[in-house]
Design an enzyme around this catalytic site. Structure first.
Site, short mmCIF file in Angstrom:
data_model
loop_
_atom_site.label_atom_id
_atom_site.label_comp_id
_atom_site.label_asym_id
_atom_site.label_seq_id
_atom_site.Cartn_x
_atom_site.Cartn_y
_atom_site.Cartn_z
N ALA A 248 -10.03 5.01 -6.55
CA ALA A 248 -8.80 5.67 -6.64
C ALA A 248 -7.80 5.33 -5.69
CB ALA A 248 -8.97 7.11 -6.55
N HIS A 249 -6.70 4.60 -6.17
CA HIS A 249 -5.51 4.34 -5.16
C HIS A 249 -4.20 4.42 -5.73
CE1 HIS A 249 -6.72 0.72 -7.36
NE2 HIS A 249 -5.52 0.23 -7.01
N ALA A 250 -3.28 4.33 -5.00
CA ALA A 250 -1.81 4.11 -5.64
C ALA A 250 -1.18 3.04 -4.44
CB ALA A 250 -1.14 5.57 -5.69
#
Length: 150
Positions: free
Chosen positions: A65-67
């Site tokens: 999970a990342h942005a």
């Protein structure tokens, strides 16, 4: 490139998540708790999956999970969440997920380097199962350090 420091607050073992959103939120909350991001970054991680699908499920049982880097990222950071029960993200080949890694990078180049380091750390599929079954935070750190070196 080595992985960012993994603080105790950034490791959550045997978390209970009803769905992928809750699993990503737990990983994001661990990044917030360790001082690396604000809650806006967690929201952005969830939006990435809503907008682009379950591309963050990068291997059987593993989600990254990342942005995008931005103002919600205070420092490079990493979180590791093991799930008490596996969660479906909607990936055709790699569901269900047992381990969610949260990743935050201040700058795009550092973010990409951390993704590469994580890919190396989890190159051996046995590392995913080992992290999923790790009984302690220290065991999680040892598995990642050993995998990253090999």
């Amino acid at each position: 490139m080595t992985l960012p420091e993994l603080a105790d607050r950034a490791i959550v073992l045997r978390a209970r998540a009803a769905d992928w959103r809750e699993a990503v939120r737990i990983a994001g909350d661990a990044l917030v708790d360790s001082g690396c991001t604000t809650s806006e970054y967690t929201d952005a991680m969830i939006r990435m999956v809503e907008d682009h699908g379950p591309y963050i499920v990068i291997a059987p049982g593993l989600a990254l999970a990342h942005a995008r880097p931005g103002g919600a990222v205070r420092c490079d950071g990493l979180s590791v969440v093991t799930l008490a029960g596996p969660v479906d993200f909607g990936h055709a080949h790699h569901d269900p997920v047992r381990v969610v890694i949260g990743l935050a990078g201040v700058a795009p180049d550092a973010h990409l380097a951390a993704v590469a380091a994580l890919a190396n750390a989890f190159n051996d599929s046995a590392a995913i199962s080992a992290v999923a079954d790790a009984p302690t935070r220290e065991a999680v750190r040892a598995i990642l350090e050993r995998s990253e070196r090999s």
